[in-house]
Scaffold this motif. Structure first.
Motif, PDB file in Angstrom:
ATOM      1  N   HIS A  71      28.240-160.963  10.037  1.00 14.28           N
ATOM      2  CA  HIS A  71      29.514-160.792  10.644  1.00 14.28           C
ATOM      3  C   HIS A  71      29.749-161.228  12.231  1.00 14.28           C
ATOM      4  CE1 HIS A  71      30.165-158.571   6.965  1.00 14.28           C
ATOM      5  NE2 HIS A  71      29.430-157.547   7.142  1.00 14.28           N
ATOM      6  N   ARG A  72      29.965-162.298  12.370  1.00 15.67           N
ATOM      7  CA  ARG A  72      29.575-163.150  13.749  1.00 15.67           C
ATOM      8  C   ARG A  72      30.656-162.410  14.774  1.00 15.67           C
ATOM      9  NH1 ARG A  72      30.706-169.294  13.874  1.00 15.67           N
ATOM     10  NH2 ARG A  72      32.741-168.439  12.872  1.00 15.67           N
ATOM     11  N   VAL A  73      32.095-162.267  14.385  1.00 11.98           N
ATOM     12  CA  VAL A  73      32.894-161.587  15.460  1.00 11.98           C
ATOM     13  C   VAL A  73      32.401-160.031  16.034  1.00 11.98           C
ATOM     14  CG1 VAL A  73      35.235-160.691  15.985  1.00 11.98           C
ATOM     15  CG2 VAL A  73      34.863-162.825  14.711  1.00 11.98           C
ATOM     16  N   ALA A  74      32.029-159.356  14.975  1.00 10.97           N
ATOM     17  CA  ALA A  74      31.607-157.985  15.024  1.00 10.97           C
ATOM     18  C   ALA A  74      30.378-157.987  15.904  1.00 10.97           C
ATOM     19  CB  ALA A  74      31.334-157.123  13.621  1.00 10.97           C
ATOM     20  N   MET A  75      29.423-158.872  15.799  1.00  9.09           N
ATOM     21  CA  MET A  75      27.961-159.154  16.404  1.00  9.09           C
ATOM     22  C   MET A  75      28.561-159.089  17.923  1.00  9.09           C
ATOM     23  SD  MET A  75      25.088-161.847  16.354  1.00  9.09           S
ATOM     24  CE  MET A  75      26.068-162.759  17.285  1.00  9.09           C
ATOM     25  N   TRP A  76      29.447-160.434  18.186  1.00  9.76           N
ATOM     26  CA  TRP A  76      29.621-160.396  19.501  1.00  9.76           C
ATOM     27  C   TRP A  76      30.422-159.403  20.286  1.00  9.76           C
ATOM     28  CZ3 TRP A  76      27.435-164.311  22.230  1.00  9.76           C
ATOM     29  CH2 TRP A  76      26.747-165.255  21.747  1.00  9.76           C
ATOM     30  N   VAL A  77      31.165-158.528  19.783  1.00 13.61           N
ATOM     31  CA  VAL A  77      31.950-157.470  20.173  1.00 13.61           C
ATOM     32  C   VAL A  77      30.989-156.347  20.429  1.00 13.61           C
ATOM     33  CG1 VAL A  77      33.466-155.657  19.935  1.00 13.61           C
ATOM     34  CG2 VAL A  77      34.110-158.109  19.210  1.00 13.61           C
ATOM     35  N   LEU A  78      30.271-156.021  19.804  1.00 20.55           N
ATOM     36  CA  LEU A  78      28.912-155.228  19.749  1.00 20.55           C
ATOM     37  C   LEU A  78      28.107-155.364  20.773  1.00 20.55           C
ATOM     38  CD1 LEU A  78      28.593-154.220  16.064  1.00 20.55           C
ATOM     39  CD2 LEU A  78      29.508-152.661  17.762  1.00 20.55           C
ATOM     40  N   CYS A  79      27.732-156.636  20.973  1.00 18.25           N
ATOM     41  CA  CYS A  79      26.939-157.137  22.133  1.00 18.25           C
ATOM     42  C   CYS A  79      27.563-156.758  23.388  1.00 18.25           C
ATOM     43  CB  CYS A  79      26.268-158.605  21.733  1.00 18.25           C
ATOM     44  SG  CYS A  79      25.224-158.951  20.493  1.00 18.25           S
ATOM     45  N   LEU A  80      28.678-157.349  23.453  1.00 17.74           N
ATOM     46  CA  LEU A  80      29.533-157.046  25.024  1.00 17.74           C
ATOM     47  C   LEU A  80      29.438-155.568  25.132  1.00 17.74           C
ATOM     48  CD1 LEU A  80      32.425-159.566  24.587  1.00 17.74           C
ATOM     49  CD2 LEU A  80      30.481-159.601  26.166  1.00 17.74           C
ATOM     50  N   LEU A  81      29.904-154.757  24.159  1.00 20.91           N
ATOM     51  CA  LEU A  81      29.848-153.347  24.403  1.00 20.91           C
ATOM     52  C   LEU A  81      28.341-152.613  24.648  1.00 20.91           C
ATOM     53  CD1 LEU A  81      31.803-151.968  21.479  1.00 20.91           C
ATOM     54  CD2 LEU A  81      32.516-151.934  23.677  1.00 20.91           C
TER      55      LEU A  81
END
Length: 316
Positions: A183-193
């Motif tokens: 889940h690429r988009v979710a991973m990047w969003v969570l990393c930013l959080l």
């Protein structure tokens, strides 16, 4: 009779499959609910009883309230912009909540929820990491994840009331799960959080990048370097530029380590100066055990002496 027994056994196995499917994820959820209620109850008791630690909690609450009323990240404690002390953009989310409910309990709710969420987040992470074709994997994931909110380290974080990084661990576990599952988009969003929780979470995101190098989904594994690059860029820009701008080149938590790259002329980066802090930490860890051993040695000496004296008195 044998055919009937086999049929009955097969029916029993089919009946247990749905049960096993929902029990495994339910246990971490129940552990999270119990941990959330227990942690929040204890923190609210300390809050309303005025027995809690108010230092960082007061700092963060004041900044969050200032953000919620449009006064920015100003802190009257430091008489400066709080972002110069800690780069914690996640406080904007809490300020949005306090915009509608201005109550210091908001911080405790988010903190307790973040610590409690480590159980289901860890369950998803371990389920993604462990072999899917092994029947033991779900139960091993349950056994590893359910106790996490009750670990001493997690409870120590809860004891300190509120820190934004209390929410970072669950977010990091979810980011790792998303990366392994693709889940690429979710991973990047969570990393930013995760990065917005505190400036030192660049280390956490860097570790996620290294994890993706080995266990990430194919479309993520080939771009694992960009996760590490994101962590490095966040550190250089957030700590090296933004924080220094707000602090006018003043102190931050990372300023002390400038000497490692030769930016502090008062301290030279030599093997002795590098190893000395590590030696101090080891001594600090060993010292309590040394004190305990000294006490035990005195007690042993007194006991042996008393025993010897008693034997002498009893001898003819």
């Amino acid at each position: 009779m044998t055919v009937g027994a086999v049929g009955l056994d097969s029916a029993r196995r089919e009946g247990t499959k749905p049960l096993a499917w929902w029990i495994a994820p339910t246990v971490p959820l129940l552990a999270a609910a119990l941990a959330f209620a227990w942690t929040l109850h204890g923190e609210l008791q300390r809050l309303y009883g005025m027995t809690g630690s108010a230092w960082d909690y007061a700092y963060d609450q004041q900044v969050i309230w200032n953000v919620s009323v449009g006064q920015g990240f100003y802190s009257s404690f430091a008489r400066a912009n709080f972002l110069g002390i800690h780069f914690e953009l996640i406080l904007v989310v809490l300020a949005a909540v306090e915009k509608f409910w201005a109550n210091p309990a908001v911080l405790l709710i988010f903190s307790s929820a973040g610590l409690a969420a480590t159980a289901p987040a860890a369950y998803l992470f371990f389920r993604a990491l462990l072999p899917a074709d092994r029947p033991e994997s779900p139960w091993l994931a349950v056994a590893l994840s359910a106790p996490i909110p009750f670990w001493a380290a997690i409870q120590e974080a809860a004891r300190d009331f509120f820190h934004p990084e209390n929410m970072a661990l669950a977010l990091a576990l979810l980011a790792s799960w998303a990366g392994i599952r693709g889940h690429r988009v979710a991973m990047w969003v969570l990393c930013l959080l995760v990065l917005t929780c505190k400036e030192d979470q660049v280390y956490t995101v860097g570790v996620i990048g290294l994890l993706m190098r080995v266990y990430g989904a194919p479309e993520i594994r080939k771009h694992w370097r960009f996760i590490v690059y994101l962590a490095g860029a966040w550190f250089l820009i957030g700590t090296g530029i933004v924080q220094q701008h707000f602090r006018n080149g003043g102190y931050t938590d990372f300023v002390y380590y400038r000497w490692l790259i030769g930016l502090n002329p008062a301290i030279h980066a030599t093997p002795t100066t590098v190893l000395a802090p590590a030696a101090d930490h080891v001594i600090a860890l060993v010292e309590p055990f040394q004190q305990t051993w000294d006490v035990m040695r005195v007690v042993l000496h007194v006991t042996v002496h008393a025993s010897t004296t008693s034997c002498c008195c009893c001898s003819p």
